[in-house]
Enzyme design. Structure first.
Site: not given
Ligand code: AMP
Length: 138
Positions: A102, A104
């Site tokens: 993903h 950001h």
């Molecule tokens: P990463 O640390 O790059 O893997 O980013 C994962 C992101 O997903 C973090 O910024 C979290 O805040 C976000 N996140 C975790 N669970 C959820 C969810 N259920 N819905 C939306 N965002 C989420």
């Protein structure tokens, strides 16, 4: 490191868990980050299964990167951010917490410090409004 199909984003992509959806097509889902680092923090999630950038198919990246740019512009328009950070983490030591690729898109506001990564649950009503405004700007 292999892809685990039970990760939380895979469940959201399958519709097994809810999200604040901004946009969806055959190749990607765009949704609000529920632990935003700033107002309007948005995630672009390719549907193709990969852990992160390192094991992604270049053909899938070629489709998703233009979408990342399109969403970044929409986030900027909708939030009136002064700048944007586009980030992507590979493996836990680099900050990755969800092991499905993903991107950001994190708005930056002059004079406002960005929050910590993946902490502080946002208000659902505010996230729903932001998703609507960003979708309208796409
Ligand atoms: P990463 O640390 O790059 O893997 O980013 C994962 C992101 O997903 C973090 O910024 C979290 O805040 C976000 N996140 C975790 N669970 C959820 C969810 N259920 N819905 C939306 N965002 C989420």
């Amino acid at each position: 490191m292999t892809y685990d199909p039970t990760n939380i984003f895979a469940k959201i992509l399958k519709g097994e868990l809810p999200c604040h959806k901004v946009f969806e097509n055959d190749t990607a889902l765009v949704m609000m980050d529920i632990f935003p680092q700033s107002r309007g923090h948005t995630l672009v999630i390719p549907k193709a299964a990969s852990r992160n950038l390192l094991d992604a198919d270049p053909a899938d990246l070629a489709v998703v990167i233009p979408l990342v740019q399109r969403v970044a512009k929409a986030v900027q328009t909708a939030t009136k951010a002064d700048g944007l950070r586009v980030a992507q983490f590979n493996e836990a030591p680099a900050g990755q917490t969800v092991f499905h690729l993903h991107f950001h898109i994190i708005p930056a506001y002059e004079g406002v410090a960005m929050g910590a990564h993946a902490t502080g649950r946002a208000d659902d009503e505010e996230l729903a409004q932001l998703a609507k405004h960003i979708a309208a700007a796409l």
